[in-house]
Design an enzyme around this catalytic site. Structure first.
Site, PDB file in Angstrom:
ATOM      1  N   THR A  26       0.718  -1.177   0.337  1.00  0.00           N
ATOM      2  CA  THR A  26       0.136   0.066   0.005  1.00  0.00           C
ATOM      3  C   THR A  26       0.870   1.128  -0.072  1.00  0.00           C
ATOM      4  O   THR A  26       1.680   1.471   1.043  1.00  0.00           O
ATOM      5  CB  THR A  26      -0.878  -0.054   1.285  1.00  0.00           C
ATOM      6  OG1 THR A  26      -1.933  -1.172   1.353  1.00  0.00           O
ATOM      7  CG2 THR A  26      -1.929   1.261   1.282  1.00  0.00           C
ATOM      8  N   GLN A 101      -4.704  -7.680  -6.265  1.00  0.00           N
ATOM      9  CA  GLN A 101      -5.100  -7.631  -5.118  1.00  0.00           C
ATOM     10  C   GLN A 101      -6.549  -7.298  -4.833  1.00  0.00           C
ATOM     11  O   GLN A 101      -6.608  -6.087  -4.650  1.00  0.00           O
ATOM     12  CB  GLN A 101      -3.872  -7.633  -3.927  1.00  0.00           C
ATOM     13  CG  GLN A 101      -4.595  -8.278  -2.394  1.00  0.00           C
ATOM     14  CD  GLN A 101      -3.636  -7.792  -1.460  1.00  0.00           C
ATOM     15  OE1 GLN A 101      -3.670  -6.612  -0.998  1.00  0.00           O
ATOM     16  NE2 GLN A 101      -2.762  -8.453  -1.159  1.00  0.00           N
ATOM     17  N   HIS A 179      -7.463 -10.662  -0.700  1.00  0.00           N
ATOM     18  CA  HIS A 179      -6.778 -10.246   0.472  1.00  0.00           C
ATOM     19  C   HIS A 179      -7.371 -10.530   1.773  1.00  0.00           C
ATOM     20  O   HIS A 179      -8.530 -10.102   2.005  1.00  0.00           O
ATOM     21  CB  HIS A 179      -6.661  -8.471   0.345  1.00  0.00           C
ATOM     22  CG  HIS A 179      -5.874  -8.063   1.524  1.00  0.00           C
ATOM     23  ND1 HIS A 179      -5.118  -8.828   2.569  1.00  0.00           N
ATOM     24  CD2 HIS A 179      -5.042  -6.633   1.605  1.00  0.00           C
ATOM     25  CE1 HIS A 179      -4.323  -7.918   3.221  1.00  0.00           C
ATOM     26  NE2 HIS A 179      -4.332  -7.090   2.737  1.00  0.00           N
ATOM     27  N   ASN A 182      -4.384  -9.261   7.803  1.00  0.00           N
ATOM     28  CA  ASN A 182      -4.227  -8.084   8.224  1.00  0.00           C
ATOM     29  C   ASN A 182      -5.331  -7.189   8.793  1.00  0.00           C
ATOM     30  O   ASN A 182      -5.649  -6.290   8.879  1.00  0.00           O
ATOM     31  CB  ASN A 182      -3.613  -7.102   7.275  1.00  0.00           C
ATOM     32  CG  ASN A 182      -2.171  -7.513   6.941  1.00  0.00           C
ATOM     33  OD1 ASN A 182      -1.715  -8.414   7.283  1.00  0.00           O
ATOM     34  ND2 ASN A 182      -1.519  -6.882   6.031  1.00  0.00           N
ATOM     35  N   TYR A 184      -8.455  -7.363   7.819  1.00  0.00           N
ATOM     36  CA  TYR A 184      -9.420  -6.755   6.834  1.00  0.00           C
ATOM     37  C   TYR A 184     -10.877  -7.728   6.767  1.00  0.00           C
ATOM     38  O   TYR A 184     -10.721  -8.716   7.360  1.00  0.00           O
ATOM     39  CB  TYR A 184      -8.807  -6.536   5.495  1.00  0.00           C
ATOM     40  CG  TYR A 184      -8.015  -5.141   5.511  1.00  0.00           C
ATOM     41  CD1 TYR A 184      -8.115  -4.206   6.184  1.00  0.00           C
ATOM     42  CD2 TYR A 184      -6.576  -5.548   5.161  1.00  0.00           C
ATOM     43  CE1 TYR A 184      -7.119  -3.217   6.352  1.00  0.00           C
ATOM     44  CE2 TYR A 184      -5.641  -4.704   5.583  1.00  0.00           C
ATOM     45  CZ  TYR A 184      -5.756  -3.458   6.033  1.00  0.00           C
ATOM     46  OH  TYR A 184      -5.026  -2.661   6.275  1.00  0.00           O
ATOM     47  N   ARG A 231      -4.146 -14.521   0.173  1.00  0.00           N
ATOM     48  CA  ARG A 231      -3.150 -14.015   1.248  1.00  0.00           C
ATOM     49  C   ARG A 231      -3.723 -14.100   2.681  1.00  0.00           C
ATOM     50  O   ARG A 231      -4.882 -13.547   3.008  1.00  0.00           O
ATOM     51  CB  ARG A 231      -2.653 -12.594   0.867  1.00  0.00           C
ATOM     52  CG  ARG A 231      -1.857 -12.080   1.976  1.00  0.00           C
ATOM     53  CD  ARG A 231      -1.452 -10.409   1.554  1.00  0.00           C
ATOM     54  NE  ARG A 231      -0.541  -9.828   2.286  1.00  0.00           N
ATOM     55  CZ  ARG A 231       1.014 -10.030   2.190  1.00  0.00           C
ATOM     56  NH1 ARG A 231       1.446 -10.489   1.157  1.00  0.00           N
ATOM     57  NH2 ARG A 231       1.693  -9.323   3.277  1.00  0.00           N
ATOM     58  N   ASN A 239      -4.776  -4.730  13.133  1.00  0.00           N
ATOM     59  CA  ASN A 239      -5.993  -4.334  13.288  1.00  0.00           C
ATOM     60  C   ASN A 239      -7.035  -4.903  14.187  1.00  0.00           C
ATOM     61  O   ASN A 239      -8.155  -5.412  14.147  1.00  0.00           O
ATOM     62  CB  ASN A 239      -6.683  -4.312  11.763  1.00  0.00           C
ATOM     63  CG  ASN A 239      -6.225  -3.084  10.945  1.00  0.00           C
ATOM     64  OD1 ASN A 239      -6.245  -2.081  11.386  1.00  0.00           O
ATOM     65  ND2 ASN A 239      -6.060  -3.581   9.688  1.00  0.00           N
ATOM     66  N   GLY A 330       8.833  -7.366   0.290  1.00  0.00           N
ATOM     67  CA  GLY A 330       8.221  -6.300   0.546  1.00  0.00           C
ATOM     68  C   GLY A 330       9.053  -5.089   0.473  1.00  0.00           C
ATOM     69  O   GLY A 330       9.187  -4.245  -0.605  1.00  0.00           O
TER      70      GLY A 330
END
Length: 383
Positions: A26, A101, A179, A182, A184, A231, A239, A330
């Protein structure tokens, strides 16, 4: 030392020229709106030219959302599809492969964000449980997360993912990655701390897995086998995620086994990283465990990729031992647009990263400022 990373990898009809995968990163540079722009085009083209075996795009919003990541790109409009098509064409011209993604943030959107307001929709999640931590730094007062509206019918969101997959195909991508990490939306359904539904999408491991698995089935129906990926971050607390250890292992062993039966292109696992482990109420949130050892036996039909502060030498050893099929990097790709070629030729990885430029600074910043730390890291002189 890293020779195994430069070997090609066949996934269905696709051939990756090496096993040096570019992570979804991101970068918040799709200014002034959620439409990919010229510097996004330059950024992805550079990394295709730099030899990436596979580029995974930054998280791409499937519908208009009030993300903490201001100026993330979307894939819901014709304008966005056309903009992404320029990027996929350029990546292909450089001999690259690129997956999109697909991203829905769920409860970690904010109702006061301009994009959320424009959508006319509330912040949705599996259950009306707010995440802790996090700040929307572009909003006055830097507010945290809000209590979301529980999704009435998850099939509506599943249909949105299906449409995004159709749009990504029109945009010329080679495949899509869901995705599911993380904290989400897909992760929120998997985790019992954020999903306390009493219908067929909550409660048991099978029910909590249903949302993500039904999305994957829809994506495969559009793209076919070996063109869809997922992923996951089983150990991550980012989060406000994290279940007890045995529940975590049982949940992810089930989900990964069922996802693998769909004959995916790959399953990307993120191992434990301290940087993704927030401290909430005086305790770290993640569920630390050996992700690779816990879930490698569940992956039999799909390729397995690993992400999480890997070094090229460590990654090469994992490939050589057949513990993984490819390695995802990354930050190394941020500072080295020619990372794969540097690894191939033994050129030092010597970029000095400027962390203040990792993410965009909003639409008020000039294009030249947006390029800093984005498209201005140099290629090695003799490659």
């Amino acid at each position: 030392m890293a020779s195994k990373l430069i070997e090609p990898l066949s996934i269905g009809a696709l051939t990756l020229r090496n096993r040096v995968i570019m992570s979804a990163l991101t970068r918040s540079r799709s200014v002034p709106t959620n439409v990919p722009n010229g510097i996004n085009l330059e950024y992805y083209t550079q990394r295709a030219r730099g030899g990436a075996g596979l580029i995974t795009t930054e998280g791409t919003l499937i519908v208009q959302q009030g993300s903490e990541w201001q100026n993330a790109p979307g894939i819901w409009s014709k304008e966005q599809i056309a903009a992404w098509k320029k990027i996929t064409d350029s990546v292909h011209n450089e001999g690259g492969v690129i997956f999109n993604q697909l991203w829905h943030l769920g409860r970690v959107n904010h109702p006061d964000a301009p994009e959320q307001k424009a959508s006319g929709q509330p912040v949705y999640a599996p259950s009306a449980i707010a995440a802790r931590g996090g700040k929307f730094r572009f909003l006055p007062g830097q507010p945290g997360y809000v209590t979301p509206t529980a999704i009435d019918d998850p099939r509506i969101i599943i249909a949105q993912f299906r449409q995004a997959a159709i749009n990504a195909k029109e945009a010329g991508f080679d495949g899509v990655e869901l995705h599911g990490a993380n904290g989400y939306l897909v992760h929120q359904f998997l985790d019992s701390t954020s999903n306390q539904r009493t219908d067929s999408y909550g409660g048991s491991i099978e029910n909590r897995s249903r949302f993500g698995l039904e999305i994957l089935k829809e994506l495969v129906s559009i793209w076919g086998n070996k063109r869809v990926a997922v992923r996951l971050s089983p150990a991550g607390g980012y989060n406000d995620m994290g279940m007890p250890l045995q529940e975590t292992i049982d949940t992810y062993q089930y989900f990964i086994s069922k996802a693998d039966e769909l004959d995916l292109a790959y399953i990307a696992l993120v191992r434990y990283m301290p940087a993704m482990d927030p401290t909430i109420d005086g305790k770290t949130r993640a569920t630390q465990h050996d992700v690779l050892a816990s879930y490698r036996p569940c992956v039999k039909n799909s390729a397995l990729f690993l992400n999480g502060a890997l070094t090229p030498d460590e990654a090469s050893e994992l490939v050589a031992s057949k513990k993984i099929d490819a390695a995802i990097f990354g930050q190394l790709w941020i500072g080295h647009p020619d990372l794969a070629k540097r690894i191939e030729h033994g050129v030092p990885l010597d970029a000095k990263l400027d962390y203040t430029t990792f993410y965009g600074h909003g639409p008020q910043v000039s294009e030249e400022e947006q390029k800093k730390g984005y498209t201005d890291y140099p290629f090695a002189a003799h490659l």
